[in-house]
Design a protein around this motif. Structure first.
Motif, PDB file in Angstrom:
ATOM      1  N   ASN A   1       1.084  -1.027  -0.076  1.00 37.67           N
ATOM      2  CA  ASN A   1      -0.017  -0.045  -0.115  1.00 37.67           C
ATOM      3  C   ASN A   1       0.860   1.283   0.026  1.00 37.67           C
ATOM      4  O   ASN A   1       0.916   1.879   1.094  1.00 37.67           O
ATOM      5  CB  ASN A   1      -0.643   0.133   1.155  1.00 37.67           C
ATOM      6  N   ASN A   2       1.528   1.545  -1.181  1.00 37.29           N
ATOM      7  CA  ASN A   2       2.388   2.663  -1.372  1.00 37.29           C
ATOM      8  C   ASN A   2       1.753   3.915  -1.638  1.00 37.29           C
ATOM      9  O   ASN A   2       0.952   4.262  -2.508  1.00 37.29           O
ATOM     10  CB  ASN A   2       3.287   2.114  -2.259  1.00 37.29           C
ATOM     11  N   SER A   3       2.108   4.816  -0.527  1.00 29.39           N
ATOM     12  CA  SER A   3       1.335   6.423  -0.652  1.00 29.39           C
ATOM     13  C   SER A   3       1.925   7.110  -1.823  1.00 29.39           C
ATOM     14  O   SER A   3       1.643   8.141  -2.354  1.00 29.39           O
ATOM     15  CB  SER A   3       1.421   7.035   0.574  1.00 29.39           C
ATOM     16  N   MET A   4       3.098   6.628  -2.142  1.00 31.22           N
ATOM     17  CA  MET A   4       3.790   7.292  -3.380  1.00 31.22           C
ATOM     18  C   MET A   4       3.098   7.093  -4.772  1.00 31.22           C
ATOM     19  O   MET A   4       3.359   7.733  -5.865  1.00 31.22           O
ATOM     20  CB  MET A   4       5.300   6.944  -3.460  1.00 31.22           C
ATOM     21  N   VAL A   5       2.361   5.858  -4.846  1.00 29.69           N
ATOM     22  CA  VAL A   5       1.954   5.579  -6.063  1.00 29.69           C
ATOM     23  C   VAL A   5       0.963   6.487  -6.460  1.00 29.69           C
ATOM     24  O   VAL A   5      -0.115   6.977  -5.838  1.00 29.69           O
ATOM     25  CB  VAL A   5       1.044   4.072  -6.019  1.00 29.69           C
ATOM     26  N   ASN A   6       1.007   6.928  -7.873  1.00 31.66           N
ATOM     27  CA  ASN A   6      -0.204   7.798  -8.364  1.00 31.66           C
ATOM     28  C   ASN A   6      -0.237   7.203  -9.936  1.00 31.66           C
ATOM     29  O   ASN A   6       0.360   6.655 -10.416  1.00 31.66           O
ATOM     30  CB  ASN A   6       0.165   9.309  -8.382  1.00 31.66           C
ATOM     31  N   SER A   7      -1.464   7.745 -10.331  1.00 31.51           N
ATOM     32  CA  SER A   7      -1.950   7.311 -11.667  1.00 31.51           C
ATOM     33  C   SER A   7      -1.198   7.538 -12.934  1.00 31.51           C
ATOM     34  O   SER A   7      -0.889   6.704 -13.627  1.00 31.51           O
ATOM     35  CB  SER A   7      -3.419   7.634 -12.045  1.00 31.51           C
ATOM     36  N   SER A   8      -0.454   8.753 -12.903  1.00 28.24           N
ATOM     37  CA  SER A   8       0.560   9.256 -14.010  1.00 28.24           C
ATOM     38  C   SER A   8       1.860   8.349 -14.061  1.00 28.24           C
ATOM     39  O   SER A   8       2.142   7.837 -14.997  1.00 28.24           O
ATOM     40  CB  SER A   8       1.025  10.631 -13.769  1.00 28.24           C
TER      41      SER A   8
END
Ligand SMILES: [Zn+2]
Length: 302
Positions: free
Chosen positions: A105-112
């Motif tokens: 569950n990585n908070s650094m993940v984003n869709s871009s």
């Protein structure tokens, strides 16, 4: 060091530029970035790849300090602005994690960033829906996306892929000119569709037979295998190929074409050029053995 940009007094700094480094970056002392955006993307890609979360401790006009989010972990990378070379360079690397655990569950993940990382796979699997993409990311990437992130990433990647196809078509005439300039005896033919979309031309077919393969075929066995296969891309289409067999019993590509689909018309179009390229006139045709799977027009006679 390699990948020099040549500046400094005899010092060659390694530049961050390889495509593979972008999705799986390795930080080293002296590694040089064009700007902080490039570095920040590398940090996010590293975090996703390693399943770690990072925190920016300092981020100003001259430096950028990134540490592992786990307080007791020593991992750190510091980037400093180099006034002379006007670039950003890694000045501190403590490349060892200790005490932190891998997180899905990585908070650094984003869709871009996900869209960028997965664009290549999405290109070959345009049928992927949000749920199947979520599963793929979890099993192959080992991280969890929210449904919204997965949907956004798919939309972004598919949008970029669509625009790329249009860009490629816009460049096709320059590509043909370049092929003819650099390989004057190569046969390179493009056919556009009779149906125009918003008065714009649409790509239909492209045939290529390089001089080297045409000449090389003269030393091959007189066998020509014709085959067609589906192209896995948004625009679909098929690849038609003519392949020979050389003296070592190895396959020898002769010519190929990208066409809208395998049918009598597209095979006839392909074979008329092949016949001309290989000088397969009526007098010599009987000397050749033609093989095909007899699918949708590939048995169209020479
Ligand atoms: Zn750590």
């Amino acid at each position: 060091m390699v990948g020099s940009d040549g500046e400094g007094i005899g010092i060659k700094w390694q530049k961050f530029l390889k495509e593979s480094e972008r999705t799986c970056p390795k930080f080293e002392l002296g590694l040089t970035f064009e700007d902080k955006g490039e570095f920040s993307e590398a940090i996010t890609n590293y975090a996703i790849k390693e399943g770690k979360e990072m925190k920016y401790h300092k981020n100003d006009k001259v430096r950028c300090v990134v540490k592992c989010k786990h307080e007791s972990c020593p991992w750190q990378v510091t980037l400093r602005f180099n006034k002379d070379d006007k670039c950003w360079r890694v000045s501190v690397v403590k490349d060892k994690h200790d005490g932190c655990v891998r997180t899905q569950n990585n908070s650094m993940v984003n869709s871009s960033i996900v869209a960028k990382r997965w664009k290549q796979q999405i290109r070959g699997n345009l049928e992927w829906k949000t749920n199947s993409f979520l599963e793929k990311v979890l099993t192959d990437g080992h991280y969890i996306l929210s449904k919204k992130q997965a949907w956004r990433a798919l939309v972004k990647a598919k949008g970029e892929i669509k625009h790329e196809a249009e860009d490629y078509f816009n460049k096709i005439w320059n590509y043909v000119l370049e092929i003819k300039r650099t390989n004057p005896n190569c046969t390179c033919e493009v056919k556009v569709s009779d149906l125009k979309e918003n008065r714009k031309e649409r790509f239909l077919r492209m045939y290529i037979c390089w001089e080297a393969t045409r000449e090389g075929f003269k030393h091959c066995r007189k066998i020509i295998d014709l085959d067609g296969c589906h192209l896995k891309c948004k625009t679909g289409g098929q690849l038609l190929t003519a392949v020979g067999i050389d003296a070592n019993e190895s396959l020898f590509p002769i010519a190929y074409a990208v066409v809208e689909g395998e049918n009598k018309d597209s095979w006839t179009w392909f074979l008329q050029f092949l016949k001309k390229d290989l000088k397969l006139g009526p007098l010599v045709q009987s000397e050749y053995t033609l093989m095909s799977d007899k699918q949708k027009g590939s048995h169209t006679s020479l």
